[in-house]
Write an enzyme that holds these catalytic residues in place. Structure first.
Site, PDB file in Angstrom:
ATOM      1  N   ARG A   1     -87.815 -55.525  21.584  1.00 21.89           N
ATOM      2  CA  ARG A   1     -86.733 -56.078  20.758  1.00 21.89           C
ATOM      3  C   ARG A   1     -86.979 -57.546  20.418  1.00 21.89           C
ATOM      4  O   ARG A   1     -86.511 -58.054  19.416  1.00 21.89           O
ATOM      5  CB  ARG A   1     -85.389 -55.971  21.496  1.00 21.89           C
ATOM      6  CG  ARG A   1     -84.886 -54.555  21.701  1.00 21.89           C
ATOM      7  CD  ARG A   1     -83.432 -54.596  22.191  1.00 21.89           C
ATOM      8  NE  ARG A   1     -83.013 -53.334  22.767  1.00 21.89           N
ATOM      9  CZ  ARG A   1     -82.538 -52.299  22.081  1.00 21.89           C
ATOM     10  NH1 ARG A   1     -82.443 -52.375  20.781  1.00 21.89           N
ATOM     11  NH2 ARG A   1     -82.160 -51.187  22.684  1.00 21.89           N
TER      12      ARG A   1
ATOM     13  N   GLU B   1     -75.796 -52.912  10.740  1.00 19.74           N
ATOM     14  CA  GLU B   1     -76.681 -51.983  11.456  1.00 19.74           C
ATOM     15  C   GLU B   1     -78.135 -52.410  11.265  1.00 19.74           C
ATOM     16  O   GLU B   1     -78.478 -53.067  10.272  1.00 19.74           O
ATOM     17  CB  GLU B   1     -76.429 -50.563  10.913  1.00 19.74           C
ATOM     18  CG  GLU B   1     -77.271 -49.463  11.500  1.00 19.74           C
ATOM     19  CD  GLU B   1     -77.122 -49.236  13.007  1.00 19.74           C
ATOM     20  OE1 GLU B   1     -77.371 -50.200  13.757  1.00 19.74           O
ATOM     21  OE2 GLU B   1     -76.823 -48.104  13.425  1.00 19.74           O
ATOM     22  N   ASP B   2     -78.981 -52.037  12.208  1.00 19.58           N
ATOM     23  CA  ASP B   2     -80.402 -52.396  12.086  1.00 19.58           C
ATOM     24  C   ASP B   2     -81.133 -51.475  11.109  1.00 19.58           C
ATOM     25  O   ASP B   2     -81.896 -51.925  10.268  1.00 19.58           O
ATOM     26  CB  ASP B   2     -81.098 -52.394  13.469  1.00 19.58           C
ATOM     27  CG  ASP B   2     -80.887 -51.102  14.255  1.00 19.58           C
ATOM     28  OD1 ASP B   2     -80.151 -50.201  13.788  1.00 19.58           O
ATOM     29  OD2 ASP B   2     -81.462 -50.992  15.356  1.00 19.58           O
TER      30      ASP B   2
ATOM     31  N   LYS C   1     -77.620 -51.774  20.378  1.00 20.45           N
ATOM     32  CA  LYS C   1     -78.030 -53.149  20.598  1.00 20.45           C
ATOM     33  C   LYS C   1     -78.906 -53.654  19.451  1.00 20.45           C
ATOM     34  O   LYS C   1     -79.133 -54.843  19.299  1.00 20.45           O
ATOM     35  CB  LYS C   1     -78.861 -53.247  21.892  1.00 20.45           C
ATOM     36  CG  LYS C   1     -78.159 -52.693  23.105  1.00 20.45           C
ATOM     37  CD  LYS C   1     -79.140 -52.618  24.298  1.00 20.45           C
ATOM     38  CE  LYS C   1     -78.552 -51.815  25.412  1.00 20.45           C
ATOM     39  NZ  LYS C   1     -79.575 -51.496  26.449  1.00 20.45           N
ATOM     40  N   GLY C   2     -79.422 -52.721  18.657  1.00 17.18           N
ATOM     41  CA  GLY C   2     -80.464 -53.066  17.685  1.00 17.18           C
ATOM     42  C   GLY C   2     -80.074 -54.097  16.640  1.00 17.18           C
ATOM     43  O   GLY C   2     -80.926 -54.819  16.135  1.00 17.18           O
TER      44      GLY C   2
ATOM     45  N   ASP D   1     -81.536 -44.129   9.403  1.00 24.83           N
ATOM     46  CA  ASP D   1     -82.640 -43.181   9.503  1.00 24.83           C
ATOM     47  C   ASP D   1     -82.128 -41.827   8.982  1.00 24.83           C
ATOM     48  O   ASP D   1     -82.147 -41.567   7.784  1.00 24.83           O
ATOM     49  CB  ASP D   1     -83.070 -43.142  10.972  1.00 24.83           C
ATOM     50  CG  ASP D   1     -84.309 -42.325  11.214  1.00 24.83           C
ATOM     51  OD1 ASP D   1     -85.021 -42.022  10.250  1.00 24.83           O
ATOM     52  OD2 ASP D   1     -84.580 -41.983  12.389  1.00 24.83           O
TER      53      ASP D   1
ATOM     54  N   ASP E   1     -86.010 -51.353  19.192  1.00 21.60           N
ATOM     55  CA  ASP E   1     -86.764 -51.083  20.416  1.00 21.60           C
ATOM     56  C   ASP E   1     -87.495 -49.754  20.366  1.00 21.60           C
ATOM     57  O   ASP E   1     -87.192 -48.878  19.554  1.00 21.60           O
ATOM     58  CB  ASP E   1     -85.811 -51.030  21.614  1.00 21.60           C
ATOM     59  CG  ASP E   1     -84.984 -49.742  21.630  1.00 21.60           C
ATOM     60  OD1 ASP E   1     -84.363 -49.441  20.604  1.00 21.60           O
ATOM     61  OD2 ASP E   1     -84.986 -49.036  22.664  1.00 21.60           O
TER      62      ASP E   1
ATOM     63  N   LYS F   1     -84.656 -46.035   5.976  1.00 23.09           N
ATOM     64  CA  LYS F   1     -85.759 -45.062   5.938  1.00 23.09           C
ATOM     65  C   LYS F   1     -85.248 -43.825   5.213  1.00 23.09           C
ATOM     66  O   LYS F   1     -84.865 -42.848   5.850  1.00 23.09           O
ATOM     67  CB  LYS F   1     -86.154 -44.670   7.370  1.00 23.09           C
ATOM     68  CG  LYS F   1     -87.213 -45.535   7.991  1.00 23.09           C
ATOM     69  CD  LYS F   1     -87.930 -44.840   9.139  1.00 23.09           C
ATOM     70  CE  LYS F   1     -87.186 -44.880  10.436  1.00 23.09           C
ATOM     71  NZ  LYS F   1     -88.007 -44.594  11.631  1.00 23.09           N
TER      72      LYS F   1
ATOM     73  N   PHE G   1     -92.107 -45.353  12.750  1.00 24.48           N
ATOM     74  CA  PHE G   1     -91.252 -45.889  13.801  1.00 24.48           C
ATOM     75  C   PHE G   1     -91.532 -47.378  13.955  1.00 24.48           C
ATOM     76  O   PHE G   1     -92.666 -47.780  14.195  1.00 24.48           O
ATOM     77  CB  PHE G   1     -91.466 -45.159  15.120  1.00 24.48           C
ATOM     78  CG  PHE G   1     -90.355 -45.421  16.081  1.00 24.48           C
ATOM     79  CD1 PHE G   1     -89.197 -44.665  16.025  1.00 24.48           C
ATOM     80  CD2 PHE G   1     -90.443 -46.447  17.001  1.00 24.48           C
ATOM     81  CE1 PHE G   1     -88.130 -44.928  16.884  1.00 24.48           C
ATOM     82  CE2 PHE G   1     -89.385 -46.722  17.865  1.00 24.48           C
ATOM     83  CZ  PHE G   1     -88.234 -45.952  17.805  1.00 24.48           C
ATOM     84  N   VAL G   2     -90.499 -48.189  13.778  1.00 27.67           N
ATOM     85  CA  VAL G   2     -90.691 -49.638  13.798  1.00 27.67           C
ATOM     86  C   VAL G   2     -89.994 -50.278  15.000  1.00 27.67           C
ATOM     87  O   VAL G   2     -88.985 -49.769  15.487  1.00 27.67           O
ATOM     88  CB  VAL G   2     -90.179 -50.285  12.489  1.00 27.67           C
ATOM     89  CG1 VAL G   2     -91.076 -49.938  11.324  1.00 27.67           C
ATOM     90  CG2 VAL G   2     -88.742 -49.886  12.188  1.00 27.67           C
TER      91      VAL G   2
HETATM   92  P1  IMP Z   1     -79.684 -42.422  12.419  1.00 25.25           P
HETATM   93  O1  IMP Z   1     -78.389 -41.945  12.973  1.00 25.25           O
HETATM   94  O2  IMP Z   1     -80.741 -41.364  12.485  1.00 25.25           O
HETATM   95  O3  IMP Z   1     -79.568 -43.024  11.048  1.00 25.25           O
HETATM   96  O4  IMP Z   1     -80.251 -43.461  13.433  1.00 25.25           O
HETATM   97  C1  IMP Z   1     -79.952 -44.748  13.516  1.00 25.25           C
HETATM   98  C2  IMP Z   1     -80.431 -45.294  14.838  1.00 25.25           C
HETATM   99  O5  IMP Z   1     -81.680 -44.710  15.275  1.00 25.25           O
HETATM  100  C3  IMP Z   1     -80.700 -46.763  14.682  1.00 25.25           C
HETATM  101  O6  IMP Z   1     -79.543 -47.518  14.920  1.00 25.25           O
HETATM  102  C4  IMP Z   1     -81.787 -46.998  15.709  1.00 25.25           C
HETATM  103  O7  IMP Z   1     -81.193 -47.260  16.955  1.00 25.25           O
HETATM  104  C5  IMP Z   1     -82.557 -45.690  15.808  1.00 25.25           C
HETATM  105  N1  IMP Z   1     -83.795 -45.735  15.011  1.00 25.25           N
HETATM  106  C6  IMP Z   1     -84.084 -45.006  13.919  1.00 25.25           C
HETATM  107  N2  IMP Z   1     -85.309 -45.283  13.455  1.00 25.25           N
HETATM  108  C7  IMP Z   1     -85.816 -46.238  14.267  1.00 25.25           C
HETATM  109  C8  IMP Z   1     -87.067 -46.953  14.299  1.00 25.25           C
HETATM  110  O8  IMP Z   1     -87.977 -46.783  13.466  1.00 25.25           O
HETATM  111  N3  IMP Z   1     -87.199 -47.857  15.306  1.00 25.25           N
HETATM  112  C9  IMP Z   1     -86.242 -48.089  16.232  1.00 25.25           C
HETATM  113  N4  IMP Z   1     -85.070 -47.442  16.234  1.00 25.25           N
HETATM  114  C10 IMP Z   1     -84.858 -46.519  15.267  1.00 25.25           C
END
Ligand code: IMP
Length: 174
Positions: free
Chosen positions: A164, A98-99, A42-43, A102, A158, A130, A151-152
């Site tokens: 959100r 994508e939001d 949803k982000g 990470d 969220d 990140k 963590f943002v």
């Molecule tokens: P990845 O697979 O680790 O790259 O994660 C991506 C997903 O993790 C994002 O779409 C977010 O939903 C969640 N996420 C990662 N870091 C944060 C953060 O700092 N705040 C909120 N959601 C996060």
């Protein structure tokens, strides 16, 4: 929405300015085409809705929802699709929206999954990156902001389904 214990990392105004720049780049890069923007629920909802309003060429939108991987799947990077697209993407110019990137596991999986469906092209735009926490090599094609390993929340992101709706992107503090 008002909350205490927060530090603003990126203000709504800073985000808006940067989203306009990203939209202008996308407009130029896809001129003469009609890209399909796929928002990752949803982000990315708020980012996608702001972004498309600044894109000056025709676009289509669709959404996917994916599960966060559990501890057991974190290393394999296997992500479960909770909601799939409503259409074939064969021959389409696809842009995943994508939001945040990470570890990179989610987008790495999504990109591979969507490439296997035969799009004409596939790129990724993320509002936030990140890079410190990457577990797989993953470079988004367009990125709004590189941020530190914090963590943002806000602007669609969220913590436990909260925050959100914040207009600014914030770091939660104690
Ligand atoms: P990845 O697979 O680790 O790259 O994660 C991506 C997903 O993790 C994002 O779409 C977010 O939903 C969640 N996420 C990662 N870091 C944060 C953060 O700092 N705040 C909120 N959601 C996060």
């Amino acid at each position: 929405m008002e909350i205490e214990n927060k530090e603003v990392l990126l203000s709504a105004e800073e985000i808006e300015e940067r989203v306009e720049v990203l939209a202008a780049q996308i407009t130029e890069d896809y001129r003469g085409k009609k890209p399909l923007l796929i928002g990752v629920l949803k982000g990315a909802v708020i980012f996608l809705s702001d972004l498309i309003r600044h894109i000056k060429i025709p676009v289509e939108i669709d959404f996917m929802a994916v599960s966060s991987y559990g501890a057991d799947t974190a290393s394999s990077g296997v992500v479960r699709i909770l909601k799939d697209l409503e259409q074939s993407i064969q021959g389409k110019d696809v842009l995943i929206v994508e939001d945040i990137v990470d570890t990179g596991l989610t987008l790495n999986y999504l990109r591979e999954n969507l490439i296997s469906r035969g799009p004409s092209s596939l790129k990724v735009v993320t509002l936030l990156d990140k890079p410190d926490r990457r577990k797989v090599v993953f470079e988004p094609d367009y990125c709004g902001f590189m941020i530190p390993d914090k963590f943002v929340v806000g602007y669609g992101l969220d913590f436990d389904e909260n925050y959100r709706q914040l207009a600014d992107l914030c770091i939660l503090t104690d």
